[in-house]
Scaffold this motif. Structure first.
Motif, PDB file in Angstrom:
ATOM      1  N   LEU A 109       0.803  -1.216   0.000  1.00 45.48           N
ATOM      2  CA  LEU A 109       0.000   0.000   0.000  1.00 45.48           C
ATOM      3  C   LEU A 109       0.838   1.270   0.000  1.00 45.48           C
ATOM      4  N   CYS A 110       2.096   1.156   0.384  1.00 48.40           N
ATOM      5  CA  CYS A 110       2.966   2.327   0.498  1.00 48.40           C
ATOM      6  C   CYS A 110       3.314   2.895  -0.881  1.00 48.40           C
ATOM      7  N   ILE A 111       3.123   4.206  -1.038  1.00 49.12           N
ATOM      8  CA  ILE A 111       3.449   4.876  -2.308  1.00 49.12           C
ATOM      9  C   ILE A 111       4.754   5.662  -2.195  1.00 49.12           C
ATOM     10  N   GLU A 112       5.441   5.519  -1.044  1.00 52.08           N
ATOM     11  CA  GLU A 112       6.743   6.151  -0.804  1.00 52.08           C
ATOM     12  C   GLU A 112       6.699   7.669  -1.000  1.00 52.08           C
ATOM     13  N   CYS A 113       5.651   8.265  -0.450  1.00 54.20           N
ATOM     14  CA  CYS A 113       5.525   9.723  -0.549  1.00 54.20           C
ATOM     15  C   CYS A 113       6.443  10.452   0.428  1.00 54.20           C
ATOM     16  N   GLY A 114       6.879   9.777   1.467  1.00 48.54           N
ATOM     17  CA  GLY A 114       7.810  10.371   2.418  1.00 48.54           C
ATOM     18  C   GLY A 114       7.174  11.128   3.566  1.00 48.54           C
ATOM     19  N   LYS A 115       5.852  11.174   3.629  1.00 48.31           N
ATOM     20  CA  LYS A 115       5.164  11.911   4.707  1.00 48.31           C
ATOM     21  C   LYS A 115       5.513  11.324   6.083  1.00 48.31           C
ATOM     22  N   CYS A 116       5.511  10.005   6.172  1.00 52.32           N
ATOM     23  CA  CYS A 116       5.781   9.356   7.465  1.00 52.32           C
ATOM     24  C   CYS A 116       7.171   9.714   7.968  1.00 52.32           C
ATOM     25  N   ARG A 117       8.144   9.685   7.061  1.00 51.65           N
ATOM     26  CA  ARG A 117       9.511   9.990   7.465  1.00 51.65           C
ATOM     27  C   ARG A 117       9.670  11.462   7.815  1.00 51.65           C
ATOM     28  N   GLU A 118       8.932  12.304   7.131  1.00 48.69           N
ATOM     29  CA  GLU A 118       8.994  13.747   7.372  1.00 48.69           C
ATOM     30  C   GLU A 118       8.480  14.117   8.758  1.00 48.69           C
ATOM     31  N   CYS A 161       2.592   8.767  12.122  1.00 49.65           N
ATOM     32  CA  CYS A 161       2.756   8.267  10.754  1.00 49.65           C
ATOM     33  C   CYS A 161       1.428   7.781  10.188  1.00 49.65           C
ATOM     34  N   ILE A 162       0.600   7.195  11.045  1.00 48.83           N
ATOM     35  CA  ILE A 162      -0.707   6.714  10.588  1.00 48.83           C
ATOM     36  C   ILE A 162      -1.588   7.895  10.165  1.00 48.83           C
ATOM     37  N   ILE A 163      -1.501   8.965  10.947  1.00 53.08           N
ATOM     38  CA  ILE A 163      -2.334  10.150  10.667  1.00 53.08           C
ATOM     39  C   ILE A 163      -1.954  10.809   9.349  1.00 53.08           C
ATOM     40  N   ASN A 186      -2.358   7.006   2.166  1.00 52.61           N
ATOM     41  CA  ASN A 186      -2.861   5.797   1.504  1.00 52.61           C
ATOM     42  C   ASN A 186      -3.199   4.684   2.491  1.00 52.61           C
ATOM     43  N   GLY A 187      -3.208   5.019   3.793  1.00 59.84           N
ATOM     44  CA  GLY A 187      -3.568   4.010   4.794  1.00 59.84           C
ATOM     45  C   GLY A 187      -2.641   2.813   4.809  1.00 59.84           C
TER      46      GLY A 187
END
Length: 307
Positions: free
Chosen positions: A67-76, A100-102, A106-107
């Motif tokens: 499901l991960c699209i590697e947008c980088g939001k979680c790491r940011e 990171c969930i919030i 893409n859930g």
């Protein structure tokens, strides 16, 4: 059912030595080793494990690669640096905050339980024992302490025991609080050093805050008798009894090397100072046993006076 907790402001003051000795003197007790970060009671009592249960502490994040699209939001947004460049979670850095969930669009992230340690119910030569081992680098030790205490109560009911002797963790953090709440008496062990006096004050403040009766044992009192007098003066001011003063002696080390309690070791010792040391522990235990059968309202009187 009565509960006694032995604690100290720092490690290495002799808590486990005294707890093991009390276990050998008590006639109808369950032993609980609540120093789950650095459990060592088993080195003396050699428990036979009867039951083992996995303990799950904090939940950690998990990224679903499908499901991960590697947008980088979680790491940011991860303040703990738990998201790697390959968009995987480092379980030792994750604090379970769920940010990171919030932010994941893409859930792809969920929380999952992770085994953080084990809790044990065992049998020793002195009766039932509840203990545990927290994994290296794991957190939520206070919750695991609560599990150990719950298991100890179940063992006391199962084997019809009327006392639980708790070897508490050092310090005044959440694990120490979890080891003393709801107990009937605290024995604070202190050494006559500058840091020992400082830490004793914090431990006794904790006891007073939770309105739990406390008594004190000064270990190695003769290494600095001036500081010993300061401790006695401080305890007198708080109306907290000093039940005993133990001299410096290497009997505890000798006994542990033979996987024995001090009381067991002294039975075969011909040295007068070692037998005297064991007898002083017997005297302290007799004082504690008397106090545990007193009226709890009387035991709490010194706390009530302090509001």
């Amino acid at each position: 059912m009565k509960q006694l907790t032995i604690i100290s402001g720092k490690g290495g003051t002799g808590k486990t030595t005294l707890t093991a000795a009390f276990a050998s003197l008590a006639e109808n007790a369950v032993i609980a080793d609540c120093d789950v970060d650095a459990a060592d009671m088993h080195l003396i009592l050699k428990p036979l494990i009867l039951e083992k249960e996995d303990y799950c502490g904090l939940e950690v994040a998990r990224i679903d690669p499908k499901l991960c699209i590697e947008c980088g939001k979680c790491r940011e947004f991860c303040k703990h640096g738990a998201v790697t460049e390959k968009f995987e979670i480092d379980p030792y850095s994750c604090e379970g905050c769920t940010v990171c969930i919030i932010v994941c669009p893409n859930g792809a992230i969920s929380m999952e339980k992770r085994i953080s340690g084990q809790a044990f119910s065992s049998e020793t030569r002195f009766g039932p024992m509840a203990h545990a081992q927290l994994g290296i680098g794991e957190e939520a030790s206070g919750k695991l302490v609560s599990v150990v205490r719950s298991n100890a109560k179940e063992l006391a009911e199962q084997y019809n025991k009327d006392l639980i002797i708790i070897d508490g963790p050092p310090g005044t953090g959440c694990s120490a609080i979890a080891s003393i709440t709801g107990t009937d008496l605290i024995l604070a062990v202190v050494e006559p050093t500058v840091s020992g006096i400082h830490d004793l004050k914090r431990v006794l403040e904790l006891a007073i805050h939770f309105m739990i009766p406390a008594v004190v044992c000064i270990n190695k009192y003769d290494i600095n008798e001036e500081n010993t007098r300061l401790i006695e003066k401080f305890c007198t001011k708080l109306e907290i009894p000093v039940l005993g003063k133990l001299p410096y002696n290497d009997i505890a080390t000798k006994a542990m090397l033979q996987e024995k309690t001090v009381i067991e070791y002294a039975k075969n010792s011909e040295l007068a100072n070692e037998n005297e040391f064991a007898n002083k522990i017997r005297e302290i235990w007799a004082e504690i046993a008397d106090r545990l059968i007193e009226d709890p309202n009387e035991l709490n009187e010194f706390n009530k006076q302090k509001g």
